[in-house]
Design a protein around this motif. Sequence first.
Motif, PDB file in Angstrom:
ATOM      1  N   GLY A 153      26.558  58.166   8.860  1.00  0.00           N
ATOM      2  CA  GLY A 153      25.532  57.467   9.616  1.00  0.00           C
ATOM      3  C   GLY A 153      24.165  58.121   9.616  1.00  0.00           C
ATOM      4  O   GLY A 153      23.229  57.599  10.233  1.00  0.00           O
ATOM      5  N   LYS A 154      24.000  59.222   8.899  1.00  0.00           N
ATOM      6  CA  LYS A 154      22.720  59.919   8.834  1.00  0.00           C
ATOM      7  C   LYS A 154      22.160  59.839   7.421  1.00  0.00           C
ATOM      8  O   LYS A 154      22.915  59.886   6.449  1.00  0.00           O
ATOM      9  CB  LYS A 154      22.887  61.382   9.246  1.00  0.00           C
ATOM     10  CG  LYS A 154      23.388  61.555  10.676  1.00  0.00           C
ATOM     11  CD  LYS A 154      23.610  63.029  11.005  1.00  0.00           C
ATOM     12  CE  LYS A 154      24.135  63.185  12.421  1.00  0.00           C
ATOM     13  NZ  LYS A 154      24.374  64.612  12.767  1.00  0.00           N
ATOM     14  N   ARG A 155      20.845  59.714   7.314  1.00  0.00           N
ATOM     15  CA  ARG A 155      20.213  59.600   6.003  1.00  0.00           C
ATOM     16  C   ARG A 155      20.418  60.875   5.193  1.00  0.00           C
ATOM     17  O   ARG A 155      20.393  61.999   5.738  1.00  0.00           O
ATOM     18  CB  ARG A 155      18.710  59.340   6.138  1.00  0.00           C
ATOM     19  CG  ARG A 155      18.339  57.999   6.710  1.00  0.00           C
ATOM     20  CD  ARG A 155      16.850  57.767   6.603  1.00  0.00           C
ATOM     21  NE  ARG A 155      16.436  57.514   5.221  1.00  0.00           N
ATOM     22  CZ  ARG A 155      15.173  57.408   4.835  1.00  0.00           C
ATOM     23  NH1 ARG A 155      14.195  57.585   5.702  1.00  0.00           N
ATOM     24  NH2 ARG A 155      14.893  57.156   3.569  1.00  0.00           N
ATOM     25  N   LEU A 156      20.622  60.718   3.895  1.00  0.00           N
ATOM     26  CA  LEU A 156      20.675  61.872   3.010  1.00  0.00           C
ATOM     27  C   LEU A 156      19.321  62.570   3.011  1.00  0.00           C
ATOM     28  O   LEU A 156      18.297  61.989   3.398  1.00  0.00           O
ATOM     29  CB  LEU A 156      21.033  61.430   1.593  1.00  0.00           C
ATOM     30  CG  LEU A 156      22.418  60.803   1.409  1.00  0.00           C
ATOM     31  CD1 LEU A 156      22.559  60.250  -0.012  1.00  0.00           C
ATOM     32  CD2 LEU A 156      23.525  61.803   1.694  1.00  0.00           C
ATOM     33  N   ASN A 157      19.309  63.831   2.557  1.00  0.00           N
ATOM     34  CA  ASN A 157      18.056  64.588   2.478  1.00  0.00           C
ATOM     35  C   ASN A 157      17.181  64.058   1.351  1.00  0.00           C
ATOM     36  O   ASN A 157      16.228  63.322   1.569  1.00  0.00           O
ATOM     37  CB  ASN A 157      18.341  66.071   2.258  1.00  0.00           C
ATOM     38  CG  ASN A 157      19.126  66.700   3.381  1.00  0.00           C
ATOM     39  OD1 ASN A 157      18.898  66.413   4.549  1.00  0.00           O
ATOM     40  ND2 ASN A 157      20.066  67.568   3.035  1.00  0.00           N
TER      41      ASN A 157
ATOM     42  N   SER B 249      15.450  66.918   8.175  1.00  0.00           N
ATOM     43  CA  SER B 249      16.787  66.591   7.706  1.00  0.00           C
ATOM     44  C   SER B 249      17.598  66.026   8.854  1.00  0.00           C
ATOM     45  O   SER B 249      17.726  66.653   9.911  1.00  0.00           O
ATOM     46  CB  SER B 249      17.479  67.839   7.147  1.00  0.00           C
ATOM     47  OG  SER B 249      18.849  67.588   6.890  1.00  0.00           O
ATOM     48  N   GLU B 250      18.148  64.827   8.668  1.00  0.00           N
ATOM     49  CA  GLU B 250      19.010  64.238   9.689  1.00  0.00           C
ATOM     50  C   GLU B 250      20.388  64.888   9.690  1.00  0.00           C
ATOM     51  O   GLU B 250      21.023  65.017  10.746  1.00  0.00           O
ATOM     52  CB  GLU B 250      19.131  62.726   9.471  1.00  0.00           C
ATOM     53  CG  GLU B 250      17.817  61.976   9.653  1.00  0.00           C
ATOM     54  CD  GLU B 250      17.977  60.470   9.528  1.00  0.00           C
ATOM     55  OE1 GLU B 250      19.127  59.986   9.562  1.00  0.00           O
ATOM     56  OE2 GLU B 250      16.944  59.784   9.401  1.00  0.00           O
ATOM     57  N   ILE B 251      20.850  65.290   8.530  1.00  0.00           N
ATOM     58  CA  ILE B 251      22.173  65.912   8.419  1.00  0.00           C
ATOM     59  C   ILE B 251      22.119  67.358   8.905  1.00  0.00           C
ATOM     60  O   ILE B 251      23.088  67.885   9.459  1.00  0.00           O
ATOM     61  CB  ILE B 251      22.678  65.823   6.970  1.00  0.00           C
ATOM     62  CG1 ILE B 251      22.895  64.350   6.592  1.00  0.00           C
ATOM     63  CG2 ILE B 251      23.981  66.606   6.773  1.00  0.00           C
ATOM     64  CD1 ILE B 251      23.196  64.119   5.136  1.00  0.00           C
TER      65      ILE B 251
END
Length: 305
Positions: free
Chosen positions: A114-118, A151-153
């Motif tokens: 559910g989080k965008r890739l970098n 970064s979301e991840i």
Amino acid sequence: MLMPEFEVIDPRFKRYVMPNVHMETLYTGTRWAEGPVYFPAAKYLLWSDIPNDRIMRFDEVTGDVSEFAKGCGFHNGHTMDPQGRLVSCEHQGRRVSRVEVNGSVTTLASEYEGKRLNSPNDVVVKSDGSIWFTDPTYGIDSEYEGDRADSEIGASHVYRIDPQSGEVAAVATDFVKPNGLAFSPDESLLYIADTGATHVENGPKHIRVFDVAGDGSLSGGAVFAESTNGLFDGFRVDLDGNIWTSAGDGVHCYAPDGDLIGKILTGEVVANVEFGGIKRNRLFICATTSLRAVYLNTQGCSNIR
């Protein structure tokens, strides 16, 4: 007599270098050449000029160079799948995409849990159709190679896209900045570079090697080789299992046992390489501002089995 751009460190390297064969400069004028991929059916090479946000095309028949795409999303690594389609790592789109035979673009991966890739960096397709890619933060670290963002991840992982379900799974989560990757000739091993020294003082600048299980999981992960000049970025493997990798002074060749056996000196930092040509014995070299090429007495592995 060997040309001066070749440096023999171990006698094993001599068999791969032919007398009177020299490195050619095919193009100059890029800011950061990366992501080469060769299409044998059409006899051309594509490669990225990331900061200029364009994909370049070298026609091996005519020798002409042109812009294949412009304003395309700051592409980095590329590969070709078993159907001959272009698979790309996009910094700006923060995704792995594929160009279909009709020219449309399909998103293969853009999120994890559910989080965008970098900013996907490099990619390889295994013969079973699974797609493996690295996801460091280089494309979101600045405006130069993409769009600055957090970064979301919160980490940089290596991922596998399942060929049937399309599910994205993290297969290696202990890297600082995973970068180039390639399989051994029999696909039992996966080599992955870590360029974490760009972000961490005394950080990693090596290639690690993993055992690949039938279910796509990885084990092992020992350091295969430490860079002796600059950082390892992208690399390819030949049919004898040698690794031909980018480095600070050119291309370094490592034997399957991890010994550095020789170099191709370019005078520029190299970001990536690709085997191409009719016999896959021509090594294309993305060297910062230029595209180079040299014929070798070996052949690169193909992901088209």
